[in-house]
Design a protein around this motif. Structure first.
Motif, PDB file in Angstrom:
ATOM      1  N   ALA A 148       0.841  -1.195   0.000  1.00  0.00           N
ATOM      2  CA  ALA A 148       0.000   0.000   0.000  1.00  0.00           C
ATOM      3  C   ALA A 148       0.876   1.246   0.000  1.00  0.00           C
ATOM      4  O   ALA A 148       0.674   2.180  -0.780  1.00  0.00           O
ATOM      5  CB  ALA A 148      -0.919  -0.014   1.220  1.00  0.00           C
TER       6      ALA A 148
ATOM      7  N   GLU B  68      -8.769   5.496   6.673  1.00  0.00           N
ATOM      8  CA  GLU B  68      -8.182   5.391   5.336  1.00  0.00           C
ATOM      9  C   GLU B  68      -6.892   4.570   5.368  1.00  0.00           C
ATOM     10  O   GLU B  68      -6.646   3.733   4.504  1.00  0.00           O
ATOM     11  CB  GLU B  68      -7.896   6.790   4.778  1.00  0.00           C
ATOM     12  CG  GLU B  68      -7.338   6.755   3.363  1.00  0.00           C
ATOM     13  CD  GLU B  68      -7.014   8.138   2.810  1.00  0.00           C
ATOM     14  OE1 GLU B  68      -7.658   9.124   3.224  1.00  0.00           O
ATOM     15  OE2 GLU B  68      -6.100   8.217   1.976  1.00  0.00           O
TER      16      GLU B  68
ATOM     17  N   ARG C 256      -9.332  -2.329  12.747  1.00  0.00           N
ATOM     18  CA  ARG C 256     -10.342  -2.559  11.705  1.00  0.00           C
ATOM     19  C   ARG C 256     -11.601  -3.165  12.303  1.00  0.00           C
ATOM     20  O   ARG C 256     -12.714  -2.828  11.925  1.00  0.00           O
ATOM     21  CB  ARG C 256      -9.786  -3.539  10.659  1.00  0.00           C
ATOM     22  CG  ARG C 256      -9.105  -2.898   9.487  1.00  0.00           C
ATOM     23  CD  ARG C 256      -8.881  -3.994   8.453  1.00  0.00           C
ATOM     24  NE  ARG C 256      -8.228  -3.472   7.276  1.00  0.00           N
ATOM     25  CZ  ARG C 256      -8.002  -4.210   6.174  1.00  0.00           C
ATOM     26  NH1 ARG C 256      -8.372  -5.469   6.135  1.00  0.00           N
ATOM     27  NH2 ARG C 256      -7.409  -3.679   5.128  1.00  0.00           N
TER      28      ARG C 256
ATOM     29  N   ARG D  30      -7.833   0.862   6.040  1.00  0.00           N
ATOM     30  CA  ARG D  30      -8.510   0.191   4.934  1.00  0.00           C
ATOM     31  C   ARG D  30      -7.570  -0.124   3.781  1.00  0.00           C
ATOM     32  O   ARG D  30      -7.903  -0.908   2.907  1.00  0.00           O
ATOM     33  CB  ARG D  30      -9.680   1.061   4.433  1.00  0.00           C
ATOM     34  CG  ARG D  30     -10.942   0.884   5.247  1.00  0.00           C
ATOM     35  CD  ARG D  30     -12.130   1.532   4.560  1.00  0.00           C
ATOM     36  NE  ARG D  30     -12.054   2.977   4.611  1.00  0.00           N
ATOM     37  CZ  ARG D  30     -12.568   3.712   5.593  1.00  0.00           C
ATOM     38  NH1 ARG D  30     -13.192   3.121   6.593  1.00  0.00           N
ATOM     39  NH2 ARG D  30     -12.456   5.012   5.576  1.00  0.00           N
ATOM     40  N   ALA D  31      -6.376   0.479   3.776  1.00  0.00           N
ATOM     41  CA  ALA D  31      -5.448   0.248   2.658  1.00  0.00           C
ATOM     42  C   ALA D  31      -4.665  -1.053   2.822  1.00  0.00           C
ATOM     43  O   ALA D  31      -3.987  -1.491   1.900  1.00  0.00           O
ATOM     44  CB  ALA D  31      -4.483   1.423   2.528  1.00  0.00           C
ATOM     45  N   CYS D  32      -4.758  -1.677   3.990  1.00  0.00           N
ATOM     46  CA  CYS D  32      -3.930  -2.862   4.274  1.00  0.00           C
ATOM     47  C   CYS D  32      -4.454  -4.085   3.522  1.00  0.00           C
ATOM     48  O   CYS D  32      -5.644  -4.365   3.530  1.00  0.00           O
ATOM     49  CB  CYS D  32      -3.919  -3.141   5.774  1.00  0.00           C
ATOM     50  SG  CYS D  32      -3.036  -4.647   6.206  1.00  0.00           S
TER      51      CYS D  32
ATOM     52  N   LYS E 192      -0.375   4.914  -1.015  1.00  0.00           N
ATOM     53  CA  LYS E 192      -1.475   5.022  -0.052  1.00  0.00           C
ATOM     54  C   LYS E 192      -0.947   5.580   1.259  1.00  0.00           C
ATOM     55  O   LYS E 192       0.252   5.541   1.535  1.00  0.00           O
ATOM     56  CB  LYS E 192      -2.135   3.657   0.183  1.00  0.00           C
ATOM     57  CG  LYS E 192      -3.142   3.262  -0.878  1.00  0.00           C
ATOM     58  CD  LYS E 192      -2.482   2.658  -2.066  1.00  0.00           C
ATOM     59  CE  LYS E 192      -3.463   2.185  -3.134  1.00  0.00           C
ATOM     60  NZ  LYS E 192      -2.747   1.662  -4.307  1.00  0.00           N
TER      61      LYS E 192
END
Lengths: 283, 443
Positions: free
Chosen positions: B323, B371, B400, B374-376, B328
């Protein structure tokens, strides 16, 4: 005209050979076997991608053909199979994970399932590592390990087939590699094809993710400057492979998309190791 | 014993005592902060723990994924450990007011005398090497701009912290050579030859023109300077990323045994779902209130908090993160730094406002955003890379879980797959009865 004729001839010749080799492939379903009083040796866990995704279905078919050709006493759970819950758990939705996992475990424990083979590293990881805590204890194999075993035992012959001398690079799936330290099994299958296995710089423990794990497959990327599958595909095509071998339906989708994005789909095939084995044998 | 010697002993005891006191207080605070976390049983044998500690912390096995950086780091590390031997003599000298007590004690015992000279020579050679390596480390950050040291989370304090430690090392080594050099010069003037220390003997030979008093003062300056730097280091350590030199050991000792792909079960939710599927199942009373993942450091495992204090911000995790590589916001290193910052902010608040201190902040939201989380891709590259077995992924997953189950902060696409999974047992909108449709293509 003459040239066309020859092509037609060779095509029909090819067709006849295939006809001879073709067998009637069967997919035994667990509930049917039980009704007949039979017990399969292994369960082939197809997975959602393998069941529903058009690209992954071809891998499922290839692996099914291999199982059939080798007379493996297998069964699928069919409509009783549910998602393992991997994407839900990794996205953070433990409730959905638990519902699916417990449902699957109840199904398999009722049938007394002992051994599972799956073509999906995500299903493999979840059933192998996460189901035991919920009472689901099975011997779980990823198909790369299973195929490696069949080749090593001399039961499956793959050498000298369509991939002899081809440049094949292998993209490590995170959930096979880092998560479960299976790096060699898929490679040994590729090597058994007499293919030229080309390693890229970022492989094995340093292999870059295809971008699909952790629920990313099912949503748009977060804001950034590049897609992960594009980055990974660029790394893979740098070694000019004829084939990028994968061992995961999600990697397959991501890398296939990446190759299309680079407009290289005519030069580079993205194939699962089950497809390599099946195609090498013209199954 | 002269009056000056007594003053020096008092100063020594005062300095060392105060430093240990201040450092201990901070170490205790860190221990308390780690214990803010939830219990987690690390199910490993003593043999497994010791093996991990010896291989990964002491042996730096995972450092060698990057050979060049590992070799440089190894020089500083070995030098740091070996230099502590000289500190033994410094401590005895400081306590009893002697001068090179071990040298004099061993002077007439040939074997021990040789050993002493060899050890000091070894220390000096390593120290000189370390001096150059430290300069190289400074250049890697400031001039060569190694990419992982240029990320936004290193701006400000972390950047100053890294350079401060490196500067400390240069100063400390300079004091060692000043001390041994001036002392060697005195020894040469008195006995016609040095102690047998090759490097400081060489420096000393250049200082013999100075009067004895100046040399004695320079030697004292070197001795006290070295001591002061060691004590400064001790006090500074628990505030710094440099804490890894200590915590790498417990952190690898308590490495989790599971396959990297395994995500921890949540028994409370397991039982609740079990009772839904099977009405005869009685939820164990021990479950108590169900926690939906982690919103703040209190909800994380103590191991994750130990991870955070162990992190030395090397950024190998971030460099390996798919990411982060694709622009990201997620940086696994920042996840660890934020977790530590949050604990430090809490203990600072408690000191200023009492033990019941609560701000209206939490790790999730005020430090780490959705944000980032959620990029993982949960690819484990960060976990694989960490030289001291830190798992940023464990924290990401816990946050999460809170984001999804507590805050219901989920992208629409994920809500759709959750619904599909519940209704169709597949992430896509296909009917479960179509699961075998692929078989139609088989023959």
């Amino acid at each position: 005209m003459g040239k066309n004729k020859i092509n037609q001839l060779s095509l029909s010749h090819h067709f006849i050979i295939n006809q001879i080799k073709t067998m009637q492939y069967k997919v035994p379903v667990m509930s049917d076997l039980v009704a007949e009083g039979k017990t399969p040796d292994v369960i082939f866990w197809v997975g959602c991608a393998g069941s529903f995704d058009q690209r992954a279905q071809r891998v499922t078919i290839a692996f099914t053909k291999i199982l059939n050709q080798l007379n493996i006493n297998f069964a699928v759970l069919g409509t009783e199979e549910a998602c393992t819950g991997d994407p839900a758990r990794r996205a953070g939705n433990e409730f959905v994970f638990q519902m699916l996992a417990q449902q699957n475990i109840a199904t398999m424990n009722t049938y007394g399932v002992k051994k599972i083979i799956t073509t999906c590293p995500h299903c493999f990881n979840t059933i192998k590592n996460e189901y035991p805590a919920l009472g689901g204890n099975y011997e779980v194999l990823h198909h790369s390990t299973y195929l490696q075993g069949l080749i090593n035992d001399g039961k499956l012959k793959v050498e000298g087939g369509a991939f002899k001398g081809k440049r094949i690079t292998y993209h490590d799936s995170c959930y096979l590699g880092r998560a479960n330290e299976i790096y060699e099994a898929p490679r040994s299958v590729i090597e058994a094809l007499d293919a030229d296995l080309i390693e890229i710089n970022k492989c094995r423990t340093t292999g870059l993710c295809c971008g699909a794990g952790g629920g990313q497959m099912f949503k748009e990327d977060e804001p950034g400057n590049k897609r992960i599958n594009v980055e990974r595909t660029e790394q893979l095509i740098e070694v000019y492979p004829d084939v990028i071998a994968v061992a995961c339906p999600f990697c397959n989708t991501m890398i296939t998309d990446g190759v299309k994005g680079e407009n290289k789909q005519d030069d580079v095939k993205v194939l699962d190791i089950a497809e390599l084995v099946a195609q090498a044998n013209s199954y | 014993m002269s009056f000056l010697t007594i003053v020096q002993i008092i100063l020594f005891i005062g300095l060392v005592g105060a430093s240990f006191f201040v450092a201990f207080r901070k170490f205790k605070e860190i221990y308390d902060n780690i214990m803010l976390g939830k219990p987690e049983h690390i199910n490993t044998t003593l043999g497994f723990r010791i093996k991990n500690m010896l291989l990964i912390a002491l042996g730096q096995k995972k450092m060698f994924k990057l050979t060049f950086a590992a070799l440089l780091h190894m020089v500083i590390y070995v030098s740091f450990v070996i230099t502590q031997i000289e500190l033994i003599e410094i401590f005895i000298d400081g306590l009893v007011g002697s001068h090179r007590i071990l040298y004099h004690a061993f002077e007439n015992i040939p074997f021990l005398h040789t050993l002493y000279v060899v050890v000091i020579n070894f220390i000096e050679v390593l120290s000189l090497l370390t001096f150059f390596v430290t300069i190289l480390f400074i250049l890697r950050r400031t001039t060569f701009k190694v990419e992982r040291f240029q990320k936004p989370e290193l701006k400000g304090w972390p950047w100053r912290d890294a350079l401060t430690i490196l500067a400390f090392e240069l100063i400390l080594i300079s004091f060692i050579f000043l001390m041994n050099g001036a002392d060697s010069a005195l020894h040469i003037k008195e006995h016609g030859e040095g102690y047998g220390f090759i490097l400081s003997g060489f420096f000393g030979s250049m200082l013999t023109g100075l009067p004895n008093l100046s040399l004695e003062l320079l030697e004292k300056l070197g001795w006290w300077g070295h001591l002061c730097m060691v004590m400064t280091f001790l006090v500074y350590l628990p505030y710094s990323k440099h804490l890894h030199i200590m915590l790498a050991f417990p952190n690898t000792f308590f490495s989790r045994p599971e396959a990297k792909g395994e995500i921890h079960n949540m028994p409370a939710i397991q039982h609740e779902v079990q009772s839904m599927l099977d009405p005869s199942f009685v939820v164990p009373a021990t479950d108590g209130e169900i926690k939906f993942g982690a919103k703040d450091v209190y909800d994380l495992s103590w191991k994750s908090l130990l991870d955070a204090y162990t992190c030395t911000e090397c950024g190998r995790c971030t460099a390996a993160c798919p990411a982060n590589q694709t622009g990201k916001k997620l940086s696994p290193r920042k996840i660890m730094m934020d977790t530590r910052d949050r604990m430090e902010d809490i203990s600072k608040g408690k000191k200023e406002h009492g033990p019941d201190f609560a701000d209206n902040k939490s790790l999730l939201g005020d430090y780490i955003t959705g944000e980032e989380l959620r990029a993982c891709t949960t690819c484990n590259a960060c976990v694989e890379e960490c030289p001291v077995n830190i798992s940023p992924l464990s924290i990401i997953i816990e946050l999460r879980r809170n984001l999804i189950m507590e805050a219901s902060d989920s992208p629409t696409e994920w809500n759709n797959i959750f619904a599909n999974l519940e209704n169709n047992q597949a992430p896509w909108q296909f009917s479960p009865s179509d699961r075998l449709n692929w078989t139609e293509e088989l023959n």
